[in-house]
Enzyme design. Structure first.
Site, PDB file in Angstrom:
ATOM      1  N   ASP A  49       1.052  -1.558   0.406  1.00 53.99           N
ATOM      2  CA  ASP A  49      -0.153  -0.181  -0.091  1.00 53.99           C
ATOM      3  C   ASP A  49       0.703   1.813   0.017  1.00 53.99           C
ATOM      4  O   ASP A  49       1.222   1.014   0.880  1.00 53.99           O
ATOM      5  CB  ASP A  49      -0.671   0.228   1.122  1.00 53.99           C
ATOM      6  CG  ASP A  49      -1.805   1.088   1.077  1.00 53.99           C
ATOM      7  OD1 ASP A  49      -2.838   1.416   0.545  1.00 53.99           O
ATOM      8  OD2 ASP A  49      -1.641   2.644   1.960  1.00 53.99           O
ATOM      9  N   TYR A  54       3.308   9.822   0.810  1.00 61.30           N
ATOM     10  CA  TYR A  54       5.038  10.057   1.800  1.00 61.30           C
ATOM     11  C   TYR A  54       5.788   9.406   1.505  1.00 61.30           C
ATOM     12  O   TYR A  54       6.302   9.277   1.949  1.00 61.30           O
ATOM     13  CB  TYR A  54       4.121   7.464   2.150  1.00 61.30           C
ATOM     14  CG  TYR A  54       2.803   7.412   1.935  1.00 61.30           C
ATOM     15  CD1 TYR A  54       1.649   8.169   2.649  1.00 61.30           C
ATOM     16  CD2 TYR A  54       2.182   6.215   1.613  1.00 61.30           C
ATOM     17  CE1 TYR A  54       0.809   8.034   3.111  1.00 61.30           C
ATOM     18  CE2 TYR A  54       1.003   4.931   2.102  1.00 61.30           C
ATOM     19  CZ  TYR A  54       0.495   6.327   2.711  1.00 61.30           C
ATOM     20  OH  TYR A  54      -0.844   5.819   3.239  1.00 61.30           O
ATOM     21  N   LYS A  79      -1.895   6.055  -4.010  1.00 59.89           N
ATOM     22  CA  LYS A  79      -3.199   7.489  -3.898  1.00 59.89           C
ATOM     23  C   LYS A  79      -3.004   7.996  -4.194  1.00 59.89           C
ATOM     24  O   LYS A  79      -1.242   9.204  -4.532  1.00 59.89           O
ATOM     25  CB  LYS A  79      -3.625   7.438  -2.267  1.00 59.89           C
ATOM     26  CG  LYS A  79      -3.444   6.006  -1.360  1.00 59.89           C
ATOM     27  CD  LYS A  79      -3.630   6.430  -0.150  1.00 59.89           C
ATOM     28  CE  LYS A  79      -3.981   4.773   0.689  1.00 59.89           C
ATOM     29  NZ  LYS A  79      -2.244   4.254   0.954  1.00 59.89           N
ATOM     30  N   HIS A 112      -7.246   9.895  -2.157  1.00 59.77           N
ATOM     31  CA  HIS A 112      -6.320   9.667  -0.480  1.00 59.77           C
ATOM     32  C   HIS A 112      -7.156  10.166   0.262  1.00 59.77           C
ATOM     33  O   HIS A 112      -8.018   8.958   1.798  1.00 59.77           O
ATOM     34  CB  HIS A 112      -5.478  10.526  -0.286  1.00 59.77           C
ATOM     35  CG  HIS A 112      -4.543  10.150   0.481  1.00 59.77           C
ATOM     36  ND1 HIS A 112      -2.622   9.551   0.270  1.00 59.77           N
ATOM     37  CD2 HIS A 112      -4.387   9.067   1.740  1.00 59.77           C
ATOM     38  CE1 HIS A 112      -2.662   9.121   1.480  1.00 59.77           C
ATOM     39  NE2 HIS A 112      -3.221   9.327   2.264  1.00 59.77           N
TER      40      HIS A 112
END
Ligand code: A2P
Length: 287
Positions: A49, A54, A79, A112
């Site tokens: 994931d 990130y 995302k 997201h």
């Protein structure tokens, strides 16, 4: 339970998704992300994931490329963050994810957060990307029932999955029930409550009865509910331990006693997807 791509749940678009994912939030890009994802793949995880937000998709991509695991045995999700929904560069965000992850398609793409006034337009682009084959399945994250209803009223393709914060101390029964009724797979971020549920005495007692760790018990609880947990860890021992599923399933009484631990307690106070999403960029240090 056999942790391979075959051990999965069927999505509403007919595709399969592995029932346990490895979470990559909070891994530093570069060696840290590469080492953790390499360890996870060696431990048997096939579902990784990711998220543009990130900031570590290069490091993750290096691990995927070096893994030697055939692409069709991996399930890679990413995302699109809020800023790209707001400035209309959703497609570019996905292209950047694919470049950094060294992939030609994603198995799953998620919105997201439900940025008010924007997510319907984002969804249209997701539908287009799916048509073009850049992404196989599309879904959302942090969407509560009102967001899901709005999305489903306007879209052509129903979301396949909703990724929500979900752990013993925070169980959004309403959204979970809505997803079950509408054939939307429920996925849990912070499935261990950011580690905060691990010292719970009820979970500790069940862990002792099974000769397992508290994390393994919480992961089993998610999986037995049909929820996909994405436990995170930087620690190789814990990455491996979290991938070892219980041999003996939890009893109904054990499941019920974990269900009863709900305190409505999010890992970050003050997050309300209904009002919060437009401001998330400035608050990104919380994530
Ligand atoms: P670490 O990276 O040092 O292992 P969540 O997935 O709910 O967000 O929780 C992640 C947190 O839980 C991380 O701080 C991680 O720390 C910790 N964690 C993950 N797996 C375990 C485990 N098996 N035992 C103890 N702590 C764990």
């Amino acid at each position: 339970m056999n942790l391979t791509i075959e051990s999965g749940i069927e999505l509403n678009d007919g595709r399969f998704i592995p029932r346990l994912a490895f979470g990559t939030f909070d891994l530093a890009d570069g060696d840290e992300a590469t080492a953790a994802v390499t360890c996870a793949i060696e431990a048997g995880y096939r579902h990784i994931d990711c998220a543009r937000f990130y900031g570590n998709e290069k490091g993750v991509g290096a691990a995927l490329a070096a893994s030697g695991v055939p692409r069709d045995e991996l399930f890679i999700a990413s995302k699109v963050w809020n800023d790209r929904q707001i400035d209309g560069t959703v497609r570019e965000s996905v292209e950047e994810s694919l470049r950094d992850l060294q992939l030609d398609h994603l198995d799953l793409l998620l919105i997201h957060w439900p940025v008010a006034g924007k997510f319907a337009g984002t969804w249209r682009i997701f539908e287009q990307l799916r048509e073009e084959g850049l992404v196989r399945s599309i879904g959302v994250s942090n969407f509560r029932v009102t967001h899901l209803r709005e999305l489903m009223a306007g879209g052509n393709v129903a979301p396949s999955l909703d990724q929500m914060e979900h752990h013993p101390y925070l169980q959004d029964a309403g959204t979970l029930a809505f997803c079950r009724e509408n054939d939307i797979v429920y996925e849990a971020w912070s499935p261990l409550g950011r580690g905060g549920c691990l010292d719970d005495p009820v979970i500790g007692e069940i862990a002792r009865a099974h000769g397992a760790s508290p994390a393994q018990i919480i992961i089993a609880w998610h999986v037995q509910h049909g929820v996909i947990p994405l436990p995170r860890s930087k620690n190789p021992e814990r990455i491996r331990a979290n991938a070892r599923m219980l041999v003996e399933p939890l009893t109904e009484a054990e499941m019920a006693s974990i269900n009863a631990l709900d305190k409505g307690k999010p890992v970050i106070e003050g997050i309300d997807p209904a009002n919060f999403a437009p401001y998330l960029n400035s608050l990104s240090s919380h994530f």
